[in-house]
Motif scaffolding. Structure first.
Motif, mmCIF file in Angstrom:
data_model
loop_
_atom_site.group_PDB
_atom_site.id
_atom_site.type_symbol
_atom_site.label_atom_id
_atom_site.label_comp_id
_atom_site.label_asym_id
_atom_site.label_seq_id
_atom_site.Cartn_x
_atom_site.Cartn_y
_atom_site.Cartn_z
ATOM 1 N N UNK A 1 38.145 -0.832 -23.617
ATOM 2 C CA UNK A 1 38.167 0.542 -24.130
ATOM 3 C C UNK A 1 39.273 1.291 -23.409
ATOM 4 N N UNK A 2 40.387 1.506 -24.093
ATOM 5 C CA UNK A 2 41.529 2.190 -23.477
ATOM 6 C C UNK A 2 41.913 3.398 -24.320
ATOM 7 N N UNK A 3 42.277 4.476 -23.648
ATOM 8 C CA UNK A 3 42.662 5.700 -24.363
ATOM 9 C C UNK A 3 44.041 6.196 -23.955
ATOM 10 N N UNK A 4 44.785 5.403 -23.179
ATOM 11 C CA UNK A 4 46.122 5.806 -22.751
ATOM 12 C C UNK A 4 46.922 4.568 -22.382
ATOM 13 N N UNK A 5 48.236 4.743 -22.298
ATOM 14 C CA UNK A 5 49.071 3.628 -21.851
ATOM 15 C C UNK A 5 48.782 3.272 -20.403
ATOM 16 N N UNK A 6 48.401 4.248 -19.603
ATOM 17 C CA UNK A 6 48.064 3.959 -18.204
ATOM 18 C C UNK A 6 46.869 3.009 -18.111
ATOM 19 N N UNK A 7 45.870 3.223 -18.957
ATOM 20 C CA UNK A 7 44.713 2.333 -18.965
ATOM 21 C C UNK A 7 45.083 0.961 -19.510
ATOM 22 N N UNK A 8 45.969 0.933 -20.512
ATOM 23 C CA UNK A 8 46.457 -0.351 -21.016
ATOM 24 C C UNK A 8 47.176 -1.125 -19.907
ATOM 25 N N UNK B 1 62.845 2.430 -23.400
ATOM 26 C CA UNK B 1 61.786 3.255 -23.967
ATOM 27 C C UNK B 1 61.228 4.211 -22.914
ATOM 28 N N UNK B 2 60.874 5.417 -23.352
ATOM 29 C CA UNK B 2 60.383 6.439 -22.424
ATOM 30 C C UNK B 2 59.161 5.984 -21.629
ATOM 31 N N UNK B 3 58.358 5.103 -22.205
ATOM 32 C CA UNK B 3 57.152 4.666 -21.497
ATOM 33 C C UNK B 3 57.470 3.930 -20.201
ATOM 34 N N UNK C 1 48.600 12.762 -30.250
ATOM 35 C CA UNK C 1 47.173 13.042 -30.261
ATOM 36 C C UNK C 1 46.473 12.528 -31.508
ATOM 37 N N UNK C 2 47.114 11.598 -32.225
ATOM 38 C CA UNK C 2 46.570 11.096 -33.486
ATOM 39 C C UNK C 2 45.967 9.706 -33.362
ATOM 40 N N UNK C 3 45.856 9.195 -32.147
ATOM 41 C CA UNK C 3 45.250 7.893 -31.948
ATOM 42 C C UNK C 3 46.207 6.791 -31.574
ATOM 43 N N UNK C 4 47.523 7.051 -31.638
ATOM 44 C CA UNK C 4 48.505 6.040 -31.269
ATOM 45 C C UNK C 4 48.854 6.198 -29.795
ATOM 46 N N UNK C 5 48.524 5.200 -28.983
ATOM 47 C CA UNK C 5 48.710 5.311 -27.539
ATOM 48 C C UNK C 5 50.187 5.338 -27.160
ATOM 49 N N UNK C 6 51.036 4.648 -27.920
ATOM 50 C CA UNK C 6 52.462 4.643 -27.621
ATOM 51 C C UNK C 6 53.089 6.007 -27.803
ATOM 52 N N UNK C 7 52.741 6.682 -28.892
ATOM 53 C CA UNK C 7 53.253 8.027 -29.112
ATOM 54 C C UNK C 7 52.844 8.961 -27.983
ATOM 55 N N UNK C 8 51.584 8.886 -27.594
ATOM 56 C CA UNK C 8 51.094 9.768 -26.532
ATOM 57 C C UNK C 8 51.711 9.420 -25.180
ATOM 58 N N UNK D 1 54.063 -1.936 -22.102
ATOM 59 C CA UNK D 1 53.128 -1.842 -20.968
ATOM 60 C C UNK D 1 53.058 -3.155 -20.192
ATOM 61 N N UNK D 2 52.967 -4.254 -20.909
ATOM 62 C CA UNK D 2 52.861 -5.550 -20.242
ATOM 63 C C UNK D 2 54.116 -5.867 -19.445
ATOM 64 N N UNK D 3 55.269 -5.618 -20.038
ATOM 65 C CA UNK D 3 56.533 -5.900 -19.357
ATOM 66 C C UNK D 3 56.717 -4.978 -18.160
ATOM 67 N N UNK D 4 56.290 -3.733 -18.303
ATOM 68 C CA UNK D 4 56.465 -2.763 -17.217
ATOM 69 C C UNK D 4 55.651 -3.140 -15.985
ATOM 70 N N UNK D 5 54.449 -3.683 -16.184
ATOM 71 C CA UNK D 5 53.641 -4.070 -15.018
ATOM 72 C C UNK D 5 54.017 -5.453 -14.501
ATOM 73 N N UNK D 6 54.977 -6.119 -15.171
ATOM 74 C CA UNK D 6 55.490 -7.387 -14.671
ATOM 75 C C UNK D 6 54.659 -8.603 -15.014
#
Length: 412
Positions: free
Chosen positions: A288-295, A197-199, A18-25, A315-320
């Motif tokens: 404007x992204x606030x989550x990994x899902x939006x990324x 990675x958990x993401x 919750x500190x602004x880092x999208x990867x942590x969240x 994120x990029x690799x996960x979506x192929x």
């Protein structure tokens, strides 16, 4: 009267969440999804950097990680220095009290055992040590799940990280380099496993890159100043990174390519602003992204991605989407190798726009083949993470563990 066996298991999540880092969240989101699916009876709360955001976004109670609110600001005045010093003592008591209220504490992903970015030992490394030491003293199981680690040169930071890992009940890593780094610090890693990675466990949006002529390119930027060992050269490294990335974006625009600038942390916004100022074209826009899902949604709509931050790459690799890494640490190289794109890494500290453009064009020429490779590697990652969560349940939620440690009667 409720018996101890009927009480819900109490689970805490811990970290700079919750500190602004999208990867942590994103790592937190993946662990919460696992808990809600496999352990819906668990009562979950957090000790974290941004409790208000964690509560509003994820619906769990949260407590501020540090008593002193200026913990991560540079202290120059006597009052601030005194506040930080007092905060270290208060945080020791607060952390111990919080840990004792839980049966299990999970540190979800993140590079908590590394110093690949500037890091002071009495910041997060000290907080993590307090957590793990408190867990050992209170009998609370502390799990470092899918975390990142790396060699550390600072003796104090290295000692805090080593003891944190040794005191944890459970450890798993997001790459083999992390496990090797902890082994080199003298941590017994014989039972520690490596998983993606958990993401990679997050839901994947459907790819939507349109067919036809060359489409948009996502460029993920970072407020990059080198590693913890580069403090004396930090501004030079940052300027070189920004200049090289800006020249690359300008070259894409000259080729008529739309560019979407992405961030992975709130601190990256000045880099986006600097590139927009230097390349004033309607082809360059900022997402404007606030989550990994939006990324991931942004990247799924792109032809290609060039990114710096580790979780932008995930994120990029996960979506192929074919991806080129501006790599700032060995973890990025290891991730690209795992996903079959080892040839597409470029050093973030020495961005050569011309060579980067050559690599990018090679990436796009092989786009169809690389997309198929990513489909195959993502299926493997999905199976491996299912095993990670099964192992986590076996380690942290055995039947006997449903009787909370602190509710057990004392021996006469």
């Amino acid at each position: 009267m409720t018996s101890p066996a009927q009480l819900p298991v109490r689970v805490g999540v811990f970290g700079l969440l919750g500190s602004g880092n999208l990867g942590n969240d994103g790592s937190l989101e993946a662990v919460l999804a696992y808990l809600r699916a496999e352990h819906p009876e668990a009562a979950v709360d957090a000790l974290c950097g941004g409790p208000e955001i964690v509560t509003s976004r994820y619906g769990i109670p949260a407590t501020r990680l540090h008593w002193y609110r200026g913990e991560y600001r540079t202290a120059s005045r006597a009052g601030a220095i005194a506040g930080k010093g007092l905060g270290k003592l208060v945080d020791a008591a607060r952390t111990a009290a919080w840990v004792r209220r839980h049966d299990v504490v999970i540190v979800p992903g993140m590079g908590v055992l590394e110093a690949t970015l500037p890091l002071r030992p009495w910041g997060f490394p000290y907080s993590l040590f307090l957590l793990c030491a408190s867990g050992r003293l209170a009998g609370t199981r502390v799990a470092l799940v899918g975390v990142g680690a790396a060699p550390i040169t600072s003796r104090v930071t290295r000692a805090l990280v080593r003891w944190s890992a040794r005191l944890a009940t459970y450890r798993s890593y997001r790459d083999a380099l992390s496990r090797d780094a902890m082994r080199s610090l003298g941590v017994d890693t014989a039972r520690d496993e490596v998983y993606p990675d958990l993401a990679f466990a997050l839901p994947t949006p459907r790819a939507s890159a349109p067919p036809g002529p060359p489409g948009p390119v996502c460029v993920g930027v970072m407020d990059y100043h080198g590693s913890d060992d580069d403090r004396a050269r930090a501004e030079t490294i940052h300027r070189r990174y920004l200049d090289g990335t800006t020249r690359f974006v300008r070259a894409l625009v000259e080729d008529g390519r739309p560019v979407r600038l992405l961030i992975g942390d709130e601190v990256d916004r000045p880099v986006v602003a600097a590139i927009l100022d230097a390349v004033p074209s309607p082809l360059v826009t900022a997402a404007e992204t606030s989550s990994l899902s939006e990324l991931m949604a942004e990247m799924a709509a792109a032809d290609s991605v060039v990114a710096t931050r580790y979780h932008n790459l995930v994120c990029a690799l996960k979506v192929g989407t074919p991806t080129l890494a501006l790599s700032y640490a060995a973890k990025s190289d290891a991730l690209m190798d795992r996903m079959g794109l080892a040839a597409y890494c470029h050093p973030a500290r020495e961005v050569d726009a011309d060579r980067l453009l050559d690599q990018f064009r090679s990436l796009e020429r092989r786009s169809a083949r690389l997309r198929q490779t990513l489909v195959e590697r993502n299926l493997i990652a999905e199976r491996q993470l299912a095993r990670q969560f099964a192992d986590l349940t076996a380690a942290l939620f055995p039947a006997a563990a449903r009787i909370p440690v602190h509710a057990m009667p004392e021996e006469p």
